[in-house]
Design a protein around this motif. Structure first.
Motif, PDB file in Angstrom:
ATOM      1  N   UNK A 102     -11.180  37.655  13.503  1.00 56.81           N
ATOM      2  CA  UNK A 102     -11.149  39.111  13.376  1.00 56.81           C
ATOM      3  C   UNK A 102      -9.771  39.568  12.930  1.00 56.81           C
ATOM      4  N   UNK A 103      -9.755  40.679  12.223  1.00 54.82           N
ATOM      5  CA  UNK A 103      -8.501  41.315  11.884  1.00 54.82           C
ATOM      6  C   UNK A 103      -7.904  40.905  10.565  1.00 54.82           C
ATOM      7  N   UNK A 104      -8.446  39.928   9.876  1.00 59.78           N
ATOM      8  CA  UNK A 104      -7.902  39.518   8.603  1.00 59.78           C
ATOM      9  C   UNK A 104      -8.256  40.552   7.544  1.00 59.78           C
ATOM     10  N   UNK A 105      -7.331  40.902   6.665  1.00 54.13           N
ATOM     11  CA  UNK A 105      -7.611  41.916   5.649  1.00 54.13           C
ATOM     12  C   UNK A 105      -8.615  41.414   4.624  1.00 54.13           C
ATOM     13  N   UNK A 106      -9.299  42.351   3.998  1.00 48.63           N
ATOM     14  CA  UNK A 106     -10.290  42.026   2.971  1.00 48.63           C
ATOM     15  C   UNK A 106      -9.662  41.852   1.605  1.00 48.63           C
ATOM     16  N   UNK A 107      -8.433  42.255   1.445  1.00 44.50           N
ATOM     17  CA  UNK A 107      -7.788  42.213   0.137  1.00 44.50           C
ATOM     18  C   UNK A 107      -7.542  43.627  -0.375  1.00 44.50           C
ATOM     19  N   UNK A 108      -6.644  43.745  -1.344  1.00 42.54           N
ATOM     20  CA  UNK A 108      -6.215  45.062  -1.809  1.00 42.54           C
ATOM     21  C   UNK A 108      -7.334  45.840  -2.501  1.00 42.54           C
ATOM     22  N   UNK A 109      -8.152  45.139  -3.274  1.00 40.42           N
ATOM     23  CA  UNK A 109      -9.207  45.838  -4.014  1.00 40.42           C
ATOM     24  C   UNK A 109     -10.220  46.439  -3.046  1.00 40.42           C
TER      25      UNK A 109
END
Length: 292
Positions: A267-274
């Motif tokens: 949990x908590x990992x970013x999905x990426x900038x886009x």
């Protein structure tokens, strides 16, 4: 074979009811059943003590039943032909939606909520579900035209080959079900030159990057395009950062689709900038499709 349902997280907020409306139309398009889910740890808020007779704490349970019943009635009014079921899940919201997503065509949420979903965007619930779900997650947001589907266009952000395959297939299926154009975009931008003796970017460099973007689109779209020949595809390879290009183009789309890397159990990992930019700024619903 029983069709997997389209699962919608509901909490009684206006945004979740907008998500219900969108999901009903989506279920009708694909011939899918609808499942409306309210998730809440009401035992925690009631001190963990049930009334005599083993019943659930009345106030929160009654509210949950009212919310799902109201959402179900709204769904049936919008499309009586869509099979609608409800569920009240005594779990934390992310856990509940991830579990439901394991046996769903897609999970649909609103862009804002109340109670357990109030922090969806910005916050932890929506991104956590999207980053870890094993099925597509659609966040219903945008302006009136994007929500109503009047643009007759699905927008696909063509990412890297390791994440884009399932997103491509999802976008083709959506465009075919809607009978609309599939707008496929692969953005590119020239690298920054700063070292001594390195040439500044010029026309030749731009042409090379654009050609590489076009070649990647050919590779990504080949099989999916051949499998759904009725879908009209517009391909573009604009210069610019993908997140800005897609946010800008979402103003003329009914749905924007991007691929993501699932991060099961983290949990908590970013999905990426886009994906992050689209979840906050897109002017139409956003579908985040995990690589299987």
């Amino acid at each position: 074979m029983t069709e997997l349902p389209l699962v919608v997280g509901v909490d009684g907020s206006e945004a979740s009811l907008t998500a219900v409306d969108w999901a009903v139309d989506e279920a009708a398009r694909h011939g899918l059943p609808l499942r409306l889910v309210y998730a809440c740890l009401w035992e925690r808020y009631e001190g963990g003590t049930a009334p005599a007779g083993g019943r659930e704490p009345f106030s929160e349970r009654a509210l949950a039943e009212q919310i799902v019943a109201s959402a179900a009635a709204r769904a049936r009014r919008r499309s009586p032909d869509v099979t609608t079921a409800t569920g009240i899940v005594p779990q934390e919201a992310v856990t509940a939606l991830l579990s439901e997503g394991d046996k769903a065509f897609a999970v649909v949420t609103g862009a804002r909520g109340r109670g357990v979903l109030k922090d969806l965007l910005p916050g932890s619930v929506g991104p956590a579900v999207a980053a870890r779900a094993r099925c597509p997650v659609v966040v219903v947001r945008g302006d009136g035209a994007g929500l109503a589907g009047t643009h007759r266009r699905v927008l696909l952000g063509a990412g890297e080959p390791d994440t884009a395959g399932d997103a491509v297939r999802f976008a083709f299926r959506e465009a075919e079900a809607r009978g609309c154009v599939l707008d496929v975009v692969r953005a590119w931008h020239r690298p920054v030159y700063g070292g001594a003796g390195r040439p500044p970017p010029g026309a030749d460099t731009a042409h090379r990057h654009e050609r590489e973007a076009a070649e990647l689109l050919d590779a990504l779209l080949g099989d999916a395009s051949a499998g759904r020949p009725r879908v009209r595809v517009d391909r573009t390879t604009p210069e610019g950062h993908a997140r800005k290009v897609l946010v800008d183009r979402s103003a003329a789309a009914d749905l924007v689709v991007v691929g993501v890397r699932p991060r099961h159990g983290r949990a908590g990992h970013p999905l990426g900038r886009v994906a992050h930019a689209l979840l906050h700024h897109a002017l139409c619903p956003v579908a985040l499709v995990p690589r299987r």
